[in-house]
Design an enzyme around this catalytic site. Structure first.
Site, PDB file in Angstrom:
ATOM      1  N   PRO A  76       0.790  -1.225   0.000  1.00  0.00           N
ATOM      2  CG  PRO A  76      -0.197  -1.133   2.112  1.00  0.00           C
ATOM      3  CD  PRO A  76       0.531  -2.049   1.182  1.00  0.00           C
ATOM      4  CG  ASN A  77      -0.373   4.356   1.146  1.00  0.00           C
ATOM      5  OD1 ASN A  77      -1.345   4.811   0.548  1.00  0.00           O
ATOM      6  ND2 ASN A  77      -0.460   3.879   2.378  1.00  0.00           N
ATOM      7  NE  ARG A  81       3.369   7.135   2.010  1.00  0.00           N
ATOM      8  CZ  ARG A  81       3.739   5.969   2.507  1.00  0.00           C
ATOM      9  NH1 ARG A  81       4.229   5.036   1.723  1.00  0.00           N
ATOM     10  NH2 ARG A  81       3.621   5.724   3.782  1.00  0.00           N
ATOM     11  CE1 TYR A 103       8.557   5.178   2.632  1.00  0.00           C
ATOM     12  CE2 TYR A 103       7.218   7.139   2.888  1.00  0.00           C
ATOM     13  CZ  TYR A 103       7.567   5.874   3.290  1.00  0.00           C
ATOM     14  OH  TYR A 103       6.931   5.295   4.361  1.00  0.00           O
ATOM     15  CB  ALA A 124       1.200   0.118   6.446  1.00  0.00           C
ATOM     16  CG  HIS A 136       4.921  -2.243  10.390  1.00  0.00           C
ATOM     17  ND1 HIS A 136       6.257  -2.498  10.614  1.00  0.00           N
ATOM     18  CD2 HIS A 136       4.880  -1.318   9.396  1.00  0.00           C
ATOM     19  CE1 HIS A 136       6.984  -1.750   9.812  1.00  0.00           C
ATOM     20  NE2 HIS A 136       6.175  -1.027   9.061  1.00  0.00           N
ATOM     21  CG  ASP A 152       0.070 -17.569   8.402  1.00  0.00           C
ATOM     22  OD1 ASP A 152       1.082 -17.620   9.123  1.00  0.00           O
ATOM     23  OD2 ASP A 152      -1.097 -17.539   8.851  1.00  0.00           O
ATOM     24  CD  GLU A 170      10.518  -7.279   6.283  1.00  0.00           C
ATOM     25  OE1 GLU A 170      10.183  -6.275   6.935  1.00  0.00           O
ATOM     26  OE2 GLU A 170      10.692  -8.401   6.813  1.00  0.00           O
ATOM     27  CG  HIS A 220      11.037  -1.997   5.114  1.00  0.00           C
ATOM     28  ND1 HIS A 220       9.670  -1.956   5.009  1.00  0.00           N
ATOM     29  CD2 HIS A 220      11.348  -3.165   5.724  1.00  0.00           C
ATOM     30  CE1 HIS A 220       9.178  -3.055   5.547  1.00  0.00           C
ATOM     31  NE2 HIS A 220      10.167  -3.811   5.980  1.00  0.00           N
ATOM     32  CB  ILE A 221      12.189   3.116   0.656  1.00  0.00           C
ATOM     33  CG1 ILE A 221      11.674   2.314  -0.544  1.00  0.00           C
ATOM     34  CG2 ILE A 221      12.887   4.391   0.219  1.00  0.00           C
ATOM     35  CD1 ILE A 221      10.498   2.941  -1.251  1.00  0.00           C
ATOM     36  CB  SER A 222      12.441   4.834   5.466  1.00  0.00           C
ATOM     37  OG  SER A 222      11.454   4.003   6.045  1.00  0.00           O
ATOM     38  NE  ARG A 226       9.289   6.317   8.605  1.00  0.00           N
ATOM     39  CZ  ARG A 226       8.416   6.021   7.658  1.00  0.00           C
ATOM     40  NH1 ARG A 226       8.664   5.068   6.793  1.00  0.00           N
ATOM     41  NH2 ARG A 226       7.281   6.687   7.583  1.00  0.00           N
ATOM     42  NE  ARG A 240       6.178   4.385   9.836  1.00  0.00           N
ATOM     43  CZ  ARG A 240       5.191   4.271   8.949  1.00  0.00           C
ATOM     44  NH1 ARG A 240       5.054   3.165   8.250  1.00  0.00           N
ATOM     45  NH2 ARG A 240       4.328   5.255   8.766  1.00  0.00           N
TER      46      ARG A 240
END
Length: 148
Positions: A9-10, A17, A22, A75, A78, A85, A96, A98-100, A105, A109
């Site tokens: 999402p997003n 954004r 980001y 999101a 988290h 699963d 996995e 993440h950009i940040s 944060r 998170r």
């Protein structure tokens, strides 16, 4: 190698954004660079704001010849036991990303529901997090090592 990048999402709003977190580059620009740099590999992309659609696409990857997945669940990282699963059910490695740096944060998170199901985690390198994950998948491919 056939790879799949999946964004949650997003992340369709990259470049617009919260550029302080980001950056200003779009995912399309990132994909163009990845496909150019790793021209010998097929890199597919999927993004959805819907948790169930993400799960459907991950399950499809398990049977369509995909050999590695780069997943930025946004999101849902988290909150989603369902994604955890699903990842556990796959027969292919998932990284996995993440950009940040999520650990710099908000407290909520700092915990990932999916990390334990993934091969590894890369965070905090901007869009380069995707490149690092792609490289890790290529380097650990069965033809390059004995690791799954």
């Amino acid at each position: 190698m056939k790879l799949l990048i999946v964004n949650g999402p997003n992340l369709n709003l990259l470049g617009q954004r919260e550029p302080g977190i980001y950056g200003t580059d779009t995912m399309e620009a990132c994909l163009e660079q990845l496909r150019k740099h790793y021209a010998d590999h097929e890199i597919a992309y999927y993004q959805s704001n819907v948790e169930g659609f993400l799960i459907d696409r991950l399950q499809q990857a398990n049977v369509d010849g995909t050999q590695g997945i780069v997943l930025n669940a946004g999101a849902y990282t988290h909150t989603s036991v369902a994604l955890h699963d699903c990842i556990r059910s796959l027969h292919i490695p998932v990284i996995e990303v993440h950009i940040s740096n999520v650990h710099q944060r908000e407290e909520f998170r700092h915990h990932s529901m999916i990390s334990a199901a993934c091969r590894g985690v890369i965070c905090g390198f901007g869009l380069n997090s995707y490149r690092l994950a792609v490289e890790a998948l290529i380097l650990q491919a069965p033809s390059n090592s004995s690791n799954k």
